[in-house]
Write an enzyme that holds these catalytic residues in place. Structure first.
Site: not given
Length: 141
Positions: A53-54
């Site tokens: 996740p980013h």
């Protein structure tokens, strides 16, 4: 984080956002919203039990990464259908541009390596996890 407890993708993102907020000084809600918005574009699960996740934050001074191994694998809507137990959160300043993409690519290469993933799954504490992640990549002979 050697044993993050989460029973769903949303809960995992909330826990990661809370921990990242403490470490970066950024707002927990802002981090969580950025992560949710990115997931709406498509899952950040890259296969083999790994998710990255980013997102980008306007007031973040520098790139921030945090690794978590989940205490049990969860559905992260991965394209390969595999549940996720290894998660690397990557946050970048809004103007990071190519550096953000380079960091994402490097993390993806590292975590998709089955030997590295197996070592991360076998590591028992924070220090052991860090040792695996900080290890220089193996070079071809």
């Amino acid at each position: 984080m050697p044993a993050l407890k989460a029973s769903s993708k949303k809960q995992a993102l909330q826990e990661l956002a809370a921990r990242a907020a403490t470490l970066t000084g950024q707002g927990e809600r802002a981090i969580f919203e950025v992560l949710l918005q990115r997931e709406k574009l498509g899952t950040t699960a890259v296969g083999y039990g790994v998710a990255i996740p980013h997102g980008k934050l306007p007031n973040l001074a520098r790139m921030f990464g945090m690794f978590a191994r989940l205490d049990r694998a969860i559905d992260f809507e991965a394209l390969d259908g595999q549940p996720v137990d290894l998660v690397f959160l990557l946050l970048a300043p809004e103007g990071a541009g190519a550096d953000h993409l380079k960091a994402l690519a490097r993390v993806a290469r590292l975590l998709r390596d089955q030997d590295t993933a197996n070592k991360l799954r076998a590591a028992r504490d924070r220090e052991a996890l860090y040792a695996v992640l900080a290890m220089p990549p193996a070079t071809a002979a």
